[in-house]
Write an enzyme that holds these catalytic residues in place. Structure first.
Site, PDB file in Angstrom:
ATOM      1  N   GLY A 105     -92.183  38.309 -41.376  1.00 13.12           N
ATOM      2  CA  GLY A 105     -92.670  39.634 -40.991  1.00 13.12           C
ATOM      3  C   GLY A 105     -92.524  40.615 -42.130  1.00 13.12           C
ATOM      4  CG  ASN A 106     -94.754  43.693 -42.747  1.00 16.59           C
ATOM      5  OD1 ASN A 106     -94.659  44.775 -42.172  1.00 16.59           O
ATOM      6  ND2 ASN A 106     -95.804  42.878 -42.589  1.00 16.59           N
ATOM      7  CE1 TYR A 107     -86.917  45.098 -44.249  1.00 17.68           C
ATOM      8  CE2 TYR A 107     -88.150  45.043 -46.306  1.00 17.68           C
ATOM      9  CZ  TYR A 107     -87.038  44.696 -45.567  1.00 17.68           C
ATOM     10  OH  TYR A 107     -86.047  43.961 -46.141  1.00 17.68           O
ATOM     11  CB  SER A 108     -95.207  47.770 -40.904  1.00 20.74           C
ATOM     12  OG  SER A 108     -95.951  48.716 -40.170  1.00 20.74           O
ATOM     13  CB  ALA A 151     -97.768  45.971 -43.096  1.00 20.90           C
TER      14      ALA A 151
END
Ligand code: PMT
Length: 290
Positions: A100-103, A168
């Protein structure tokens, strides 16, 4: 009355300083603002010249002029359907893990609230986030992976006037997600083979009909301008909103952002660091000027 109101709501707080400074008032005003309501209060600079303190009601003629301006141009998106992608995507590794990512979704949801407050019907195609949209003009379609986001976007985009791609999206996903939890006792280190995810913005760029507008984001760490301009053209966008992780207070999870907007006609607009809601307003103003 407020809870059942379907129209834009304006609030002009008027109370004494103790009530105004109370955390529950602050929280309620923040909440009301995040729901797309308009809070009308004297600017702090202006207050300094008044003996009366915070909480003072804005002058009635100022309230009237705010309403005048709103009804002049405030509903500029009435009758428009806008799709906004927001948040991260999660790409399954096994039933308990993902890439995943930090969005946080804050930027995308701020655009949704701003567009709805200008009269648009908004659909957010949302990756997993902790945010809620309560404005009756905003519908949320929840998705998890990039493939699910693509499917939802392909279904919804044909009925839209505008799409704003703020999510993102993970560029890669595990090729063979395990259907059971990968165990720690594994003798060899597990290797996760990745496959390329579809580019959702580029797919919509190829589907775009005359009259439809497509706005992309570019999240950069270096070569900001050339990367953004490349994405603008490669994905057949009408404009691209660049934010750089080199700017402290911009990008993921913050309540603020600092953007430069590049338009297809070569125009570029540089904005200061602002709240994500104000950035959303700049994005929509620019879009309407295309
Ligand atoms: O959610 P927040 O915490 O508020 O953070 C906001 C944000 C930083 C996520 C947001 O402002 C932002 O920059 N969003 C785009 C992030 C991104 O993935 O940028 P990119 O440069 O990698 O992608 C370019 C464009 O293509 C974007 O419009 C993206 O949505 C789109 N894209 C990218 C890859 C892919 N497979 N499909 C896409 O549609």
């Amino acid at each position: 009355t407020y809870l059942s109101a379907k129209a834009p709501v304006f609030i002009a707080p008027a109370m004494d300083l103790d009530m105004f400074a109370h955390p529950s008032t602050t929280r309620n005003l923040e909440l009301l603002r995040s729901y797309g309501n308009h809070i009308i209060e004297p600017a702090s600079g202006e207050l300094a010249s008044h003996l009366v303190g915070k909480g003072r009601m804005e002058e009635p003629e100022v309230i009237a002029s705010v309403l005048d301006r709103f009804f002049d141009c405030g509903m500029s998106l009435a009758g428009k359907h806008i799709m906004i992608t927001a948040g991260p995507t999660y790409e399954k590794i096994d039933p308990v893990r993902f890439i995943g990512n930090y969005s946080s979704g804050k930027m995308g949801y701020a655009i949704a609230v701003e567009a709805a407050s200008r009269g648009a019907d908004v659909t957010i195609v949302s990756g997993p986030v902790a945010l809620k949209a309560v404005n009756p003009r905003i519908k949320v379609v929840d998705v998890e992976s990039a493939r699910e986001m693509l499917e939802a976007c392909e279904r919804i985009f044909p009925s839209c006037d505008i799409a704003i791609m703020c999510a993102a999206v993970a560029d890669y996903a595990p090729a063979h997600p395990a259907d059971r939890k990968i165990k720690r006792e594994h003798n060899d280190l597990p290797v996760i083979e990745l496959v390329k995810n579809p580019d959702i913005a580029a797919t919509l760029g190829a589907m775009k009909k005359p009259g439809q507008r497509l706005v992309g984001f570019a999240l950069e760490t270096d070569n900001e301008m050339s990367n953004a301009l490349h994405k603008l053209k490669a994905k057949n966008l009408n404009m691209i909103v660049m934010n750089s992780l080199r700017d402290k207070g911009a990008g993921f999870r913050t309540d603020t952002n600092k953007v430069t907007i590049y338009k297809l006609d070569g125009g570029e607009l540089h904005f200061d660091m602002k709240s994500k809601r104000e950035v959303a307003s700049d994005i929509i103003d620019t879009l309407l000027s295309l």
